[in-house]
Design an enzyme around this catalytic site. Structure first.
Site, mmCIF file in Angstrom:
data_model
loop_
_atom_site.group_PDB
_atom_site.id
_atom_site.type_symbol
_atom_site.label_atom_id
_atom_site.label_comp_id
_atom_site.label_asym_id
_atom_site.label_seq_id
_atom_site.Cartn_x
_atom_site.Cartn_y
_atom_site.Cartn_z
ATOM 1 N N HIS A 190 0.844 -1.206 0.000
ATOM 2 C CA HIS A 190 0.000 0.000 0.000
ATOM 3 C C HIS A 190 0.872 1.246 0.000
ATOM 4 O O HIS A 190 0.580 2.232 -0.658
ATOM 5 C CB HIS A 190 -0.852 0.060 1.272
ATOM 6 C CG HIS A 190 -1.891 -0.993 1.343
ATOM 7 N ND1 HIS A 190 -2.570 -1.284 2.490
ATOM 8 C CD2 HIS A 190 -2.363 -1.823 0.410
ATOM 9 C CE1 HIS A 190 -3.416 -2.254 2.266
ATOM 10 N NE2 HIS A 190 -3.304 -2.594 1.009
ATOM 11 N N ARG A 297 -7.083 -2.165 -11.609
ATOM 12 C CA ARG A 297 -6.852 -3.172 -10.555
ATOM 13 C C ARG A 297 -7.920 -3.006 -9.474
ATOM 14 O O ARG A 297 -7.710 -2.311 -8.477
ATOM 15 C CB ARG A 297 -5.475 -2.980 -9.947
ATOM 16 C CG ARG A 297 -4.306 -3.313 -10.864
ATOM 17 C CD ARG A 297 -2.996 -3.070 -10.130
ATOM 18 N NE ARG A 297 -1.885 -3.739 -10.725
ATOM 19 C CZ ARG A 297 -0.898 -3.129 -11.395
ATOM 20 N NH1 ARG A 297 -0.931 -1.833 -11.561
ATOM 21 N NH2 ARG A 297 0.098 -3.823 -11.889
ATOM 22 N N GLU A 432 -0.219 -14.483 -17.503
ATOM 23 C CA GLU A 432 0.834 -14.102 -16.554
ATOM 24 C C GLU A 432 1.418 -15.308 -15.832
ATOM 25 O O GLU A 432 2.104 -15.168 -14.823
ATOM 26 C CB GLU A 432 0.320 -13.053 -15.559
ATOM 27 C CG GLU A 432 -0.967 -13.385 -14.848
ATOM 28 C CD GLU A 432 -1.458 -12.252 -13.934
ATOM 29 O OE1 GLU A 432 -0.711 -11.304 -13.651
ATOM 30 O OE2 GLU A 432 -2.614 -12.341 -13.486
ATOM 31 N N ASP A 456 3.964 -10.894 -12.990
ATOM 32 C CA ASP A 456 3.797 -12.277 -12.524
ATOM 33 C C ASP A 456 4.448 -13.271 -13.472
ATOM 34 O O ASP A 456 4.985 -14.286 -13.029
ATOM 35 C CB ASP A 456 2.306 -12.596 -12.352
ATOM 36 C CG ASP A 456 1.788 -12.065 -11.023
ATOM 37 O OD1 ASP A 456 2.473 -12.265 -10.005
ATOM 38 O OD2 ASP A 456 0.726 -11.433 -11.002
ATOM 39 N N CYS A 503 0.430 -5.204 -19.829
ATOM 40 C CA CYS A 503 0.140 -4.238 -18.762
ATOM 41 C C CYS A 503 1.058 -4.390 -17.558
ATOM 42 O O CYS A 503 0.880 -3.715 -16.550
ATOM 43 C CB CYS A 503 -1.316 -4.335 -18.332
ATOM 44 S SG CYS A 503 -1.724 -5.940 -17.625
#
Ligand code: PEP
Ligand code: MG
Length: 580
Positions: A190, A297, A432, A456, A503
């Protein structure tokens, strides 16, 4: 002079003195107070509650203005906890019946709350961090131990910390805080996300910088390259000052590209889209010259609310994005919760291996009511909109088919209920994982588009944890195995006539633009600040050159060869210090 390497998570250079923010762990001794002191302790508690609430209201207001309403929601949750009558009563009772100090009562009761949160479903267990945050605030206001205030500074500083809470980061005085260094890892924390949203150059995962720096020490933070220089010499300061100025000048020089198309010198038009975490960021994408949202997201909806978002919350957020981009496209990714995204550190039963565990589409398929709620909202919000739905981390066909079946079920429900929705919404999947990449041919027959998630894809192909600072140097998209997968995914998409976008962070790195163009990529989606540089790259090259570069790169055996070669090819198009 000492050079420390970390992970650059928010680009730019900061050169200034440090303030060190410590972990702020309060040690509260169990001190008994005489019974006739209870009233005085209750009065101290009331005052601390009032001051804390006022601080939080100010923080919420400032955050809403600077970052957006959704992020400010974190603090609304803090305020609602402070106002919770049953919590207040518990603390008061502890003071009166236990004859303890207000701080001891606060610490005991809030630790109890934290335990209760930890026992809740995973997304709520996350909130325990907020409970700790409130505890610290109340204790600070009770004990009178003023922490270094990051919200009202009178000189430029860089903040160094072992770790920072979201509220510490969001409360930062943007005018004076020039840079951030955090020893803990995690480009997707975060705190890293908020630092990016605030546009403060930031390096994370530095391990031991906080222990080596003292307040007042001179620091250089290079958020582009992930470097921190402690106690730099004059020559290095001069060099970085020039670099910082060049970066600022360069960024301004790109403003003129905003309304121009992303077209190569030989006439190939490319689509440039933006990645967003919060609806408010959608405006920044267009402002930077992006043509829509390539990745929304949505799991960040869980960051700013005290409860699981309901259909209305989802719907309102999606409509807000759609409104902001009007007829431009919006790719809404279904919840990608799990792994490093919020559910683990505070999970009831943490997974032993969360990156290989119940995350993303797997998590959604195991939590159907939550998944269906989101799908309903997406389908409803997409009426008359250029929106599509994207599933994360698909690894096998069955998973994809299950997810699509659920979409059909939800459509039937909506139809029965007479609720308007978009029945022909395009459905895509993130590619991914190596399994999805290797089976792209089969997947391409069942989806409308692919979106390549290199963050990923690299971690799963190279077995390198994307958030672990100890293996960060091994995390590279330039590994030949990764590049081969990317090439094959793009080719497969082309063969099947479906759109392929990329992306992951690779899309934002101008070092790889030529290569990706040469591999046939036509849609790039990246963080809004990277869009102008990308456009500049695209407008500066020819597709013929890009294809030649791609052919050459695909013949290399190591990531080093690729990186060196691309550096040489890109030199002269963008300033060296823009390319990390
Ligand atoms: C990715 O994995 O590349 C991606 C774009 O998704 P996220 O970073 O949200 O996992
Ligand atoms: Mg991903």
């Amino acid at each position: 002079m000492k050079i420390k390497k970390g992970i650059g998570v928010s680009p730019g250079v900061a050169i200034c003195q440090a303030v060190v923010v410590d972990a702020e762990e309060f040690d509260i001794p169990q001190r008994k107070v005489p019974a006739d002191h209870a009233q005085a302790e209750l009065a101290r508690l009331r005052k601390a509650l009032t001051v804390s609430k006022k601080e939080l209201q100010d923080l919420s207001k400032r955050t809403a203005e600077r970052i957006g309403r959704e992020t400010a929601g974190i603090f609304d949750f803090h305020i609602s906890l402070l106002e919770d009558r049953s919590l207040q009563k518990k603390v008061q009772d502890a003071i009166v019946t236990g004859s303890v100090t207000a701080e001891y009562a606060v610490a005991t009761v809030l630790r109890g709350y934290a335990r209760e949160f930890l026992a809740m479903p995973e997304h709520l267990a996350e909130r325990v961090k907020d409970v700790y945050d409130i505890e610290k605030r109340l204790l600070r206001n009770l004990i009178g131990q003023k922490r270094q205030s990051l919200s009202h500074l009178n000189q430029d500083v860089s903040v160094v910390a072992h770790d920072l809470t979201p509220s510490q980061t969001a409360s930062m005085d943007r005018k004076h805080i020039r840079g951030i260094v955090i020893d803990a890892g995690g480009a997707t924390s975060h705190t890293a996300i908020l630092a990016r949203a605030l546009g403060i150059p930031t390096v994370v995962g530095t391990n031991d910088v906080a222990a080596e720096v003292t307040a007042g020490d001179m620091l250089i933070i290079d958020g582009t390259r992930g470097t921190v220089i402690l106690d730099p010499d004059e020559a290095t300061i001069t060099q970085y000052k020039q670099m910082a100025q060049q970066q600022v000048d360069f960024i301004h020089s790109l403003d003129s590209l905003k309304d121009l198309p992303a077209i190569t010198q030989d006439g190939h038009e490319i689509t440039l889209l933006g990645n967003i975490e919060f609806p408010g960021e959608a405006a920044a994408v267009l402002d930077k010259g992006g043509q829509g949202i390539g990745l929304y997201r949505t799991e960040f909806l869980y960051l700013g609310t005290e409860r699981e978002p309901n259909e209305r919350d989802h719907y309102d957020a999606y409509r807000e994005v759609i409104r902001l981009v009007s007829d431009h496209q919006v790719v809404i990714r279904t919840l990608d919760l799990g792994a490093d995204k919020y559910t683990q550190s505070r999970a009831r039963v943490p997974e032993r291996n969360p990156f290989l565990g119940c995350r993303s589409i797997r998590f959604c398929l195991q939590n159907l009511p939550m998944f269906k709620t989101q799908i309903r909202a997406i389908l409803r919000a997409s009426v008359d909109a250029n929106a599509s739905m994207l599933f994360p981390l698909v690894t096998n066909l069955l998973e994809l088919r299950q997810a699509k079946t659920i979409v059909r079920d939800v459509m039937e429900d909506l139809e029965e209920e007479g609720i308007e929705f978009r029945p022909d919404i395009p459905i895509g999947m993130m590619v991914e994982t190596p399994s999805a990449a290797l089976q792209a041919d089969a997947f391409a027959k069942e989806v409308d588009f692919f979106s390549i998630g290199t963050n990923d894809l690299v971690q799963y192909t190279l077995a390198v944890d994307r958030g672990n600072e100890k293996v960060a140097s091994m995390f590279t998209v330039a590994h030949p195995a990764v590049l081969r997968l990317i090439k094959d995914i793009i080719r497969t998409g082309q063969r099947h006539g479906i759109s392929v976008s990329l992306c992951g962070e690779m899309a934002a790195d101008p070092l790889y633009t030529l290569l990706l163009l040469g591999l046939g990529l036509q849609v790039f989606s990246c963080a809004p600040p990277a869009i102008p540089e990308l456009k500049k790259m695209i407008r500066s090259v020819t597709m013929a050159h890009a294809r030649q570069v791609a052919r050459r790169v695909m013949s290399f055996q190591s990531d080093k060869e690729t990186v060196n070669y691309l550096h040489a090819e890109v030199r002269g198009i963008l300033p060296d210090d823009i390319i990390g």
